[in-house]
Design an enzyme around this catalytic site. Sequence first.
Site, PDB file in Angstrom:
ATOM      1  N   GLU A  96      11.940 -15.105 -11.745  1.00 20.78           N
ATOM      2  CA  GLU A  96      12.895 -14.664 -10.516  1.00 20.78           C
ATOM      3  C   GLU A  96      12.136 -15.291  -9.129  1.00 20.78           C
ATOM      4  O   GLU A  96      11.301 -14.977  -9.182  1.00 20.78           O
ATOM      5  CB  GLU A  96      13.130 -13.516 -10.477  1.00 20.78           C
ATOM      6  N   CYS A 109      10.977 -15.853  -1.540  1.00 22.67           N
ATOM      7  CA  CYS A 109      10.141 -14.985  -1.839  1.00 22.67           C
ATOM      8  C   CYS A 109       9.752 -15.739  -3.741  1.00 22.67           C
ATOM      9  O   CYS A 109      10.502 -15.392  -4.155  1.00 22.67           O
ATOM     10  CB  CYS A 109      11.067 -13.629  -2.109  1.00 22.67           C
ATOM     11  N   CYS A 116       4.477  -7.273 -14.704  1.00 21.78           N
ATOM     12  CA  CYS A 116       3.094  -6.648 -13.658  1.00 21.78           C
ATOM     13  C   CYS A 116       2.323  -5.813 -14.675  1.00 21.78           C
ATOM     14  O   CYS A 116       2.643  -4.799 -14.955  1.00 21.78           O
ATOM     15  CB  CYS A 116       3.387  -6.258 -12.984  1.00 21.78           C
ATOM     16  N   CYS A 120       3.002  -0.039 -11.128  1.00 17.58           N
ATOM     17  CA  CYS A 120       3.757   1.625  -9.914  1.00 17.58           C
ATOM     18  C   CYS A 120       5.010   1.607 -10.253  1.00 17.58           C
ATOM     19  O   CYS A 120       5.913   1.269 -10.620  1.00 17.58           O
ATOM     20  CB  CYS A 120       3.723   0.890  -8.053  1.00 17.58           C
ATOM     21  N   CYS A 123       8.729   0.809  -9.178  1.00 10.23           N
ATOM     22  CA  CYS A 123       9.117  -0.995  -9.465  1.00 10.23           C
ATOM     23  C   CYS A 123       9.491  -0.927 -10.807  1.00 10.23           C
ATOM     24  O   CYS A 123       8.724  -1.029 -11.468  1.00 10.23           O
ATOM     25  CB  CYS A 123       7.885  -1.346  -8.993  1.00 10.23           C
ATOM     26  N   SER A 198       1.101 -10.751  -0.246  1.00 13.64           N
ATOM     27  CA  SER A 198       1.455  -9.175   0.021  1.00 13.64           C
ATOM     28  C   SER A 198       0.644  -8.653  -1.851  1.00 13.64           C
ATOM     29  O   SER A 198       0.791  -8.899  -3.267  1.00 13.64           O
ATOM     30  CB  SER A 198       2.593  -9.164  -0.396  1.00 13.64           C
ATOM     31  N   LEU A 221       0.941   0.148   0.978  1.00 13.93           N
ATOM     32  CA  LEU A 221       0.086   1.455   1.142  1.00 13.93           C
ATOM     33  C   LEU A 221       1.401   2.337  -0.076  1.00 13.93           C
ATOM     34  O   LEU A 221       0.598   2.643  -0.131  1.00 13.93           O
ATOM     35  CB  LEU A 221       0.146   1.435   2.610  1.00 13.93           C
ATOM     36  N   CYS A 339      13.812  -5.608  -3.244  1.00  6.04           N
ATOM     37  CA  CYS A 339      12.251  -5.551  -3.239  1.00  6.04           C
ATOM     38  C   CYS A 339      12.286  -4.268  -4.524  1.00  6.04           C
ATOM     39  O   CYS A 339      12.389  -3.354  -4.206  1.00  6.04           O
ATOM     40  CB  CYS A 339      11.205  -4.272  -1.837  1.00  6.04           C
TER      41      CYS A 339
HETATM   42  N1  SAH Z   1       2.366  -6.916  -6.202  1.00 12.33           N
HETATM   43  C1  SAH Z   1       2.404  -7.004  -5.033  1.00 12.33           C
HETATM   44  C2  SAH Z   1       3.932  -8.059  -4.388  1.00 12.33           C
HETATM   45  C3  SAH Z   1       5.199  -7.443  -5.118  1.00 12.33           C
HETATM   46  S1  SAH Z   1       5.486  -6.917  -3.209  1.00 12.33           S
HETATM   47  C4  SAH Z   1       2.702  -6.117  -4.187  1.00 12.33           C
HETATM   48  O1  SAH Z   1       2.539  -4.639  -4.702  1.00 12.33           O
HETATM   49  O2  SAH Z   1       2.692  -5.813  -2.858  1.00 12.33           O
HETATM   50  C5  SAH Z   1       6.932  -6.021  -3.177  1.00 12.33           C
HETATM   51  C6  SAH Z   1       6.954  -5.374  -2.650  1.00 12.33           C
HETATM   52  O3  SAH Z   1       8.353  -4.479  -2.749  1.00 12.33           O
HETATM   53  C7  SAH Z   1       5.559  -3.845  -1.862  1.00 12.33           C
HETATM   54  O4  SAH Z   1       5.536  -3.844  -0.847  1.00 12.33           O
HETATM   55  C8  SAH Z   1       6.770  -3.129  -3.142  1.00 12.33           C
HETATM   56  O5  SAH Z   1       5.452  -2.176  -2.805  1.00 12.33           O
HETATM   57  C9  SAH Z   1       7.700  -2.842  -2.829  1.00 12.33           C
HETATM   58  N2  SAH Z   1       8.993  -2.416  -3.858  1.00 12.33           N
HETATM   59  C10 SAH Z   1       8.275  -2.130  -4.884  1.00 12.33           C
HETATM   60  N3  SAH Z   1       9.701  -1.268  -5.639  1.00 12.33           N
HETATM   61  C11 SAH Z   1      10.211  -1.328  -4.778  1.00 12.33           C
HETATM   62  C12 SAH Z   1      11.856  -0.774  -4.654  1.00 12.33           C
HETATM   63  N4  SAH Z   1      12.516   0.151  -5.226  1.00 12.33           N
HETATM   64  N5  SAH Z   1      12.265  -0.086  -3.861  1.00 12.33           N
HETATM   65  C13 SAH Z   1      11.463  -1.077  -2.919  1.00 12.33           C
HETATM   66  N6  SAH Z   1      10.358  -1.455  -2.772  1.00 12.33           N
HETATM   67  C14 SAH Z   1      10.113  -1.532  -4.091  1.00 12.33           C
END
Ligand code: SAH
Length: 357
Positions: A96, A109, A116, A120, A123, A198, A221, A339
């Site tokens: 996507e 984006c 992935c 995390c 996510c 990112s 972070l 996100c």
């Molecule tokens: N793997 C990379 C790129 C993904 S960016 C990274 O981790 O930076 C996706 C962004 O969305 C990251 O900053 C992540 O922390 C954030 N994110 C992931 N799941 C989320 C959620 N459920 N709600 C809000 N932000 C989220």
Amino acid sequence: MKHSDKKINILELSKERFASWLEGRQIESYRAAQVFKWIYLRQADRFDLMTDIAKDIRPLLEDHFTIDRLETENVETSIDGSRKYLFKLEDGERIESVLIPERDHYTLCISSQVGCAQDCRFCLTASGGFQRNLSKAEIVSQVRDIKNELQDSMPLSNLVFMGMGEPLTNYKNLVAAIQVITDSSFGLGFASRRVTVSTAGIVSRLADLGRDTRVNLAISLNATDNQTRNRIMPINRKFPIEKLLKACQQFPLLGGRRITFEYVLLKDVNDSVEDAYRLAELLRPIKSKINLIPFNSHEGCQYQRPNEDTILRFQKILIDKNYTVMIRQSKGQDISAACGQLAVKTADSKQKTDDRG
Ligand code: SAH
């Protein structure tokens, strides 16, 4: 057709490699530049449209190369105007991309992997596991195809690698894609300062990224102590906060630039007053700005978004410490484009469903 006869998607090649292919056939190498201009600047899909390329060369190119686009399987538009594109790749996998209208430009984006591997906890992409890296062409095509489709006078000028996947674990293809995306003569012509990569914190690649590209860096972070970060972002066990921030301090910043720190606010996990003060302390040595992202929920997730007062309290502490702090109300929540909400059925999981059915 024999496998060896299979045509090559020219978007996989660099201009230099294409030039040497041409030279191998006694064709002047400057033709490579002409062809690339047609593909990226004029968005040509066929070699026979390339009127300044000699007529006898065009069929030869047609015989050996394709100029592919991604197959768009679905496009959803949010009430806030953002659009989510679902692309089906050649092997049946899906990715996507999300197009976000801002005041005077679009931000796109894009994804760097199918799924992935970072796992995390908050996510949704993580929950489907990792399928594979995207090729250079699959990364570039998200940008080329969507740019081509835009009818609007508002420009698509900004690009963020914040879709599915961890860009720094697909390093070679990432850098090759960025090269084409930011090439203003023979590529897509994005300004490097408008492209942001990112990362969840792949420390071993940060120096490389600073050396090989001139794009902006964003770090997810998301916690201010190792115990919490270990729990919500397993990558922290390999690259703990001190190592990550030290590498950030060493990241080369071009004139006036800052590193963006993303911080997903999770209720009762990382949203306390102490967290805000600790964050201010941690980032002190780094030229930084902060994006607070209130958690976007998705099915089956144990986390919650803090209430508005907690979010504003967190922001105020950082502002009082002289940070630039944006609260990112992610767009496209109604179409699961925000996100952390990107997830598509992979070829594998679809297969399993089909088998069961
Ligand atoms: N793997 C990379 C790129 C993904 S960016 C990274 O981790 O930076 C996706 C962004 O969305 C990251 O900053 C992540 O922390 C954030 N994110 C992931 N799941 C989320 C959620 N459920 N709600 C809000 N932000 C989220």
